[in-house]
Design a protein around this motif. Structure first.
Motif, short mmCIF file in Angstrom:
data_model
loop_
_atom_site.label_atom_id
_atom_site.label_comp_id
_atom_site.label_asym_id
_atom_site.label_seq_id
_atom_site.Cartn_x
_atom_site.Cartn_y
_atom_site.Cartn_z
N TYR A 1 0.78 -1.00 0.04
CA TYR A 1 0.01 0.06 -0.13
C TYR A 1 1.04 1.25 0.00
N ALA A 2 1.85 1.19 0.62
CA ALA A 2 2.89 2.47 0.66
C ALA A 2 3.34 2.58 -1.06
N GLY A 3 3.83 1.49 -1.54
CA GLY A 3 4.34 1.66 -2.92
C GLY A 3 3.03 2.10 -3.80
N ARG A 4 1.70 1.50 -3.75
CA ARG A 4 0.73 2.01 -4.35
C ARG A 4 0.39 3.41 -4.14
N ALA A 5 0.55 3.80 -2.98
CA ALA A 5 0.30 5.23 -2.92
C ALA A 5 1.07 6.14 -3.58
N VAL A 6 2.33 5.72 -3.70
CA VAL A 6 3.11 6.55 -4.40
C VAL A 6 2.70 6.51 -5.88
N LEU A 7 2.58 5.41 -6.54
CA LEU A 7 2.09 5.32 -7.83
C LEU A 7 0.57 5.92 -7.97
N GLU B 1 9.17 8.10 -14.21
CA GLU B 1 8.91 8.74 -12.94
C GLU B 1 8.92 7.62 -11.90
N THR B 2 8.02 6.56 -11.92
CA THR B 2 8.14 5.49 -11.06
C THR B 2 9.43 4.87 -10.79
N ASN B 3 10.13 4.72 -11.79
CA ASN B 3 11.49 4.16 -11.88
C ASN B 3 12.37 4.92 -11.15
N GLN B 4 12.49 6.22 -11.04
CA GLN B 4 13.15 7.06 -10.49
C GLN B 4 13.01 6.88 -8.86
N ILE B 5 11.67 6.89 -8.32
CA ILE B 5 11.21 6.86 -7.43
C ILE B 5 11.56 5.36 -6.58
N SER B 6 11.30 4.50 -7.55
CA SER B 6 11.73 3.14 -7.07
C SER B 6 13.30 2.88 -6.83
N ALA B 7 14.08 3.62 -7.40
CA ALA B 7 15.51 3.65 -7.22
C ALA B 7 15.71 4.23 -6.08
N ARG B 8 15.14 5.30 -5.56
CA ARG B 8 15.53 6.00 -4.24
C ARG B 8 14.88 4.73 -2.95
N SER C 1 -3.56 2.14 -15.29
CA SER C 1 -2.21 1.67 -15.33
C SER C 1 -1.79 0.67 -15.55
N VAL C 2 -2.33 -0.27 -14.81
CA VAL C 2 -1.84 -1.75 -14.94
C VAL C 2 -2.43 -2.43 -16.20
N THR C 3 -3.46 -2.11 -16.74
CA THR C 3 -4.07 -2.47 -17.99
C THR C 3 -3.10 -1.79 -19.06
N LEU C 4 -2.75 -0.66 -19.04
CA LEU C 4 -2.19 0.21 -20.00
C LEU C 4 -0.64 -0.53 -20.30
#
Length: 154
Positions: free
Chosen positions: A24-30, A116-123, A44-47
């Protein structure tokens, strides 16, 4: 007089709550990233399912993939596909609407959100040892397989 020994913090064992909190923390970021684009999590998931294919993908294949991933009703996925088509992010390529592919606008959105999410995930994952990530991946894959087996029994 005795002195109390301070409690030693312990690392929690993996369990449903720990997994859920991380999810849920990761999903909230997305969701925050998606809010800026006007798109939903299900969109997003479907796309993504459509975006990662090199050729048009069957609508039923997209529906099955998303239903299996999100554990939602297939009708909800078809509604989401219709939303993506209406928003001109995905287009139907067969006369009967059975094949789907990204439009240039859909590709741009997918790439922007992914970057954008790749940058956040890297952090988020920074400085976590590779072997810890591999162990977590194995454990979570096994938990997923067992939970899916339980769902199949229900």
């Amino acid at each position: 007089m005795t002195t109390a020994t301070p409690a030693t913090p312990t690392t929690p064992t993996v369990n449903g709550r720990v997994i859920a909190l991380a999810h849920y923390a990761g999903r909230a970021v997305l969701e925050r990233v998606l809010t800026r684009t006007g798109n939903t999590f299900n969109q997003s998931v479907t796309l993504r399912v459509v975006a990662i294919t090199d050729a048009p993908i069957a609508r039923d294949k997209v529906a099955a993939d998303v239903t299996g991933s999100l554990k939602i009703e297939e009708s909800a996925v078809h509604t989401t596909i219709d939303e993506l088509v209406a928003a001109k992010l995905v287009e139907e390529v067969q006369p009967d609407g059975s094949g789907l592919r990204l439009t240039p606008v859909g590709r741009d959105l997918y790439e922007r959100v992914t970057a954008e999410t790749n940058q956040i995930s890297a952090r988020i994952y920074a400085d976590i040892p590779t072997e810890d990530l591999a162990t977590a991946g194995r454990v979570l894959t096994l938990v997923n397989e067992r939970a899916n087996a339980e769902l199949a029994r229900m």
